[in-house]
Design a protein around this motif. Structure first.
Motif, short mmCIF file in Angstrom:
data_model
loop_
_atom_site.label_atom_id
_atom_site.label_comp_id
_atom_site.label_asym_id
_atom_site.label_seq_id
_atom_site.Cartn_x
_atom_site.Cartn_y
_atom_site.Cartn_z
N ASN A 180 0.53 -1.30 -0.23
CA ASN A 180 -0.41 0.48 -0.17
C ASN A 180 0.78 1.64 0.12
O ASN A 180 0.78 2.55 -0.72
N SER A 181 1.83 1.59 0.94
CA SER A 181 3.03 2.45 0.60
C SER A 181 3.49 2.44 -1.04
O SER A 181 3.59 3.81 -1.51
N SER A 182 3.17 1.32 -1.56
CA SER A 182 3.65 2.21 -2.99
C SER A 182 2.78 2.39 -3.41
O SER A 182 2.94 3.37 -4.85
N ILE A 183 1.67 1.92 -3.70
CA ILE A 183 0.98 2.32 -4.47
C ILE A 183 -0.15 3.88 -3.49
O ILE A 183 0.24 4.37 -4.59
N SER A 208 13.79 -7.01 -1.24
CA SER A 208 13.38 -6.88 0.23
C SER A 208 13.28 -8.15 1.27
O SER A 208 14.17 -8.66 1.66
N LEU A 209 13.05 -8.97 0.54
CA LEU A 209 13.23 -10.72 0.72
C LEU A 209 14.88 -11.09 0.37
O LEU A 209 15.44 -11.80 1.82
N LEU A 238 21.80 -2.08 16.34
CA LEU A 238 22.47 -1.70 14.67
C LEU A 238 22.24 -1.80 12.98
O LEU A 238 22.95 -1.14 12.19
N ALA A 239 22.26 -3.74 13.56
CA ALA A 239 22.07 -4.04 11.85
C ALA A 239 21.21 -3.21 11.36
O ALA A 239 20.20 -2.78 10.67
N GLY A 240 19.80 -3.40 12.37
CA GLY A 240 18.55 -2.80 12.22
C GLY A 240 18.64 -2.07 11.34
O GLY A 240 18.00 -1.27 10.76
N TYR A 241 19.14 -0.46 12.11
CA TYR A 241 19.24 0.87 11.95
C TYR A 241 20.20 1.20 10.91
O TYR A 241 19.46 1.64 9.85
N GLY A 242 20.88 0.13 10.65
CA GLY A 242 21.90 0.11 9.40
C GLY A 242 20.71 -0.09 8.41
O GLY A 242 21.38 0.23 7.20
N ILE A 243 19.74 -1.06 7.97
CA ILE A 243 18.58 -1.57 7.43
C ILE A 243 17.89 -0.63 7.34
O ILE A 243 17.61 0.21 5.42
N PHE A 244 17.59 1.18 8.12
CA PHE A 244 17.25 1.76 8.16
C PHE A 244 17.80 2.89 6.86
O PHE A 244 17.31 3.43 5.53
N LEU A 245 19.18 2.60 7.53
CA LEU A 245 20.35 3.77 6.52
C LEU A 245 19.99 3.20 5.03
O LEU A 245 20.06 4.80 3.98
N LEU A 246 20.38 2.22 4.92
CA LEU A 246 20.50 1.67 3.60
C LEU A 246 18.78 2.16 2.26
O LEU A 246 19.29 2.11 1.32
N SER A 247 17.35 1.95 3.31
CA SER A 247 16.46 1.92 2.97
C SER A 247 16.45 3.62 2.26
O SER A 247 16.33 3.43 0.76
N GLU A 248 17.19 4.35 2.65
CA GLU A 248 17.00 5.65 2.58
C GLU A 248 18.19 5.94 1.16
O GLU A 248 17.76 5.99 0.86
N LEU A 258 17.94 6.72 -11.24
CA LEU A 258 16.71 6.53 -12.58
C LEU A 258 15.37 7.53 -12.82
O LEU A 258 15.50 8.46 -12.23
N SER A 259 14.19 6.98 -13.58
CA SER A 259 13.34 7.69 -13.82
C SER A 259 11.65 7.25 -12.27
O SER A 259 11.05 7.71 -12.59
N PHE A 260 12.47 6.33 -11.36
CA PHE A 260 11.93 5.94 -10.89
C PHE A 260 12.58 5.78 -9.83
O PHE A 260 13.95 6.15 -9.50
N GLU A 261 11.69 6.11 -8.40
CA GLU A 261 12.21 5.14 -7.18
C GLU A 261 11.48 3.66 -6.23
O GLU A 261 11.01 3.40 -6.88
N ILE A 262 13.29 3.26 -5.79
CA ILE A 262 13.65 2.37 -5.80
C ILE A 262 12.56 2.35 -3.86
O ILE A 262 13.84 2.80 -3.20
N LEU A 263 12.06 1.87 -3.75
CA LEU A 263 11.13 1.60 -2.30
C LEU A 263 11.31 0.20 -1.44
O LEU A 263 10.75 -0.48 -1.47
N LEU A 264 12.56 0.36 -0.59
CA LEU A 264 12.96 -1.20 0.50
C LEU A 264 11.58 -1.04 1.54
O LEU A 264 11.96 0.79 2.00
N GLU A 265 11.16 -1.82 2.75
CA GLU A 265 10.36 -2.24 3.36
C GLU A 265 11.53 -2.02 4.24
O GLU A 265 11.48 -3.30 4.90
#
Length: 433
Positions: A180-183, A208-209, A238-248, A258-265
């Motif tokens: 839903n966030s992507s939609i 994400s998987l 720190l690993a969990g926090y690193g996932i948020f930094l990676l996503s951003e 790119l012409s689009f955004e890649i949104l990791l969850e």
């Protein structure tokens, strides 16, 4: 120096919040109610000890806590304990997801004219916000359910089904929210729906998987090392926090190049890693202990900061909306749990009171609401305030109803008083589980 002062101030406020939470439990209120109350009182609309700017600077606290919440939710999804009631769990879960999401989303859409930040939005944007709200209303609270089950020493098919549904719903709601966030992002940015859009969505979930599996392997390796438990706990956070930094980082880089955004969850990634670590490695017990040891300070910090970030000016104008969403969610829960239990062939005596077990909301729902505030800063904070109000109502009302349901089906086994003639007796218990 200003940042150090903000950290020190927040640390002192969090210590006070811990004590306020303890007083709330004596009044039979949830512990997190005290943390939220402390944040509200010290926030910008009451005492002003924590300003809105301070809350923005403490965003990393939110992200560390959100990763922890996702780890904790994944660790509760232990397949060995869910197999005996698989049919009931499956159908009740389907019923709850469909009914709660549909009724919640429609209610939010139809009351949008009464929500200040939505009045000027076009229809597509209102739909985007409504489906995000509907996804959050689906969430449950495994931590609250576990606390009540432990308190009552509850055992039986009703309790097992309720626990299984509650835990699985956390996985479902994070996946649902990711979709839903992507939609919603597409609707808000006027990106047309097409096969390429669906392909991008599938790519994001697949990526994400893959990252979740890699994170699970990394955590497994680190937990296998012969190092102090404090170092392991720090690495997990720190690993969990690193996932948020990676996503951003991925989002910004894709937006630039790119012409689009890649949104990791990030929440989905952390939950996948936790699920794999819990079910397919020998480190489940150590991982659970790691989460348990750090759980209280994480929740204190997260809920206190959530209270401080609460936009009370918006809440004063929208409390009827929160009440309407609360009632709509109750209707969805009743319809979904009753229909799901009936299809699964559960006893009608259970189906009539099933809804009582699924009211409570807490960590994951709050995490998703705060996630919207971060992802959509223009209106996200006002949206999060409304949703947090609904979550607070559910958190207060839910636990007493769950206790009542367990007692009504006769699955409560509270301790009886017994004195041995020969004085106290000791026991030595062998085994890991």
């Amino acid at each position: 120096m200003n940042f150090v002062l903000i950290i020190a101030t927040f640390f002192i406020v969090a210590l006070a919040a811990r004590q306020i939470g303890a007083y709330c439990t004596r009044a039979n209120l949830p512990l997190i109610s005290g943390f939220l109350l402390a944040g509200i009182v010290t926030g910008p609309f009451v005492l002003g000890i924590i300003t809105l700017e301070d809350a923005a600077n403490l965003r990393f606290v939110d992200e560390i806590a959100l990763a922890f919440i996702a780890f904790a939710a994944g660790s509760e999804l232990y397949l060995e304990e869910l197999r005996s009631q698989f049919k009931n769990i499956t159908w009740v879960t389907i019923g709850l997801v469909v009914a709660t999401f549909a009724i919640g989303s429609l209610t939010f859409f139809f009351v949008s004219d009464f929500i200040p930040f939505m009045k000027t939005m076009p229809t597509t944007a209102r739909i985007a916000v409504a489906i995000l709200a509907g996804a959050i209303l689906v969430a449950r609270s495994p931590s609250s359910a576990i606390a009540i089950i432990n308190e009552l020493r509850a055992k039986g098919p009703f309790t097992q089904t309720a626990m299984g549904v509650t835990v699985i719903m956390d996985v479902v709601v994070i996946v649902l929210f990711a979709i839903n966030s992507s939609i919603a992002d597409a609707l808000l940015t006027n990106v047309p729906f097409s096969l390429s859009f669906l392909g991008l969505l599938l790519f994001e979930l697949s990526l994400s998987l893959v990252i979740g599996i890699a994170l699970g392997k990394l955590l497994e390796f680190f937990l296998s090392l012969n190092i102090p438990s404090l170092a392991k706990t720090s690495f997990v956070l720190l690993a969990g926090y690193g996932i948020f930094l990676l996503s951003e980082f991925v989002r910004r880089s894709s937006h630039t190049h790119l012409s689009f955004e890649i949104l990791l969850e990030p929440l989905l990634i952390c939950m996948i890693a936790s699920f794999l670590l819990t079910n397919y490695t020998k480190f489940r017990d150590e991982f659970l202990k790691t989460l348990h040891d750090v759980g209280l300070p994480i929740y204190v910090a997260f809920f206190t900061l959530t209270g401080a970030s609460l936009a009370l000016d918006v809440l004063a104008k929208t409390w009827p909306i929160a009440l309407a969403l609360f009632v709509a969610r109750l209707v969805g829960i009743f319809v979904g749990s009753f229909s799901g239990g009936t299809i699964a062939g559960a006893p009608m005596s259970h189906n009539r009171i099933n809804w009582m077990a699924y009211i409570t909301q807490a960590g994951v729902a709050l995490g998703l609401a705060k996630g919207v505030a971060v992802e959509f800063p223009e209106w996200g904070l006002a949206f999060a305030t409304i949703m947090i109000s609904v979550i607070a109502l559910n958190q207060i009302v839910g636990p007493p109803f769950f206790k009542l349901a367990i007692n009504r089906v006769g699955e409560s086994h509270t301790r009886g008083m017994h004195e041995f003639d020969e004085g106290p007796r000791d026991a030595i218990i062998f085994g890991m589980e």
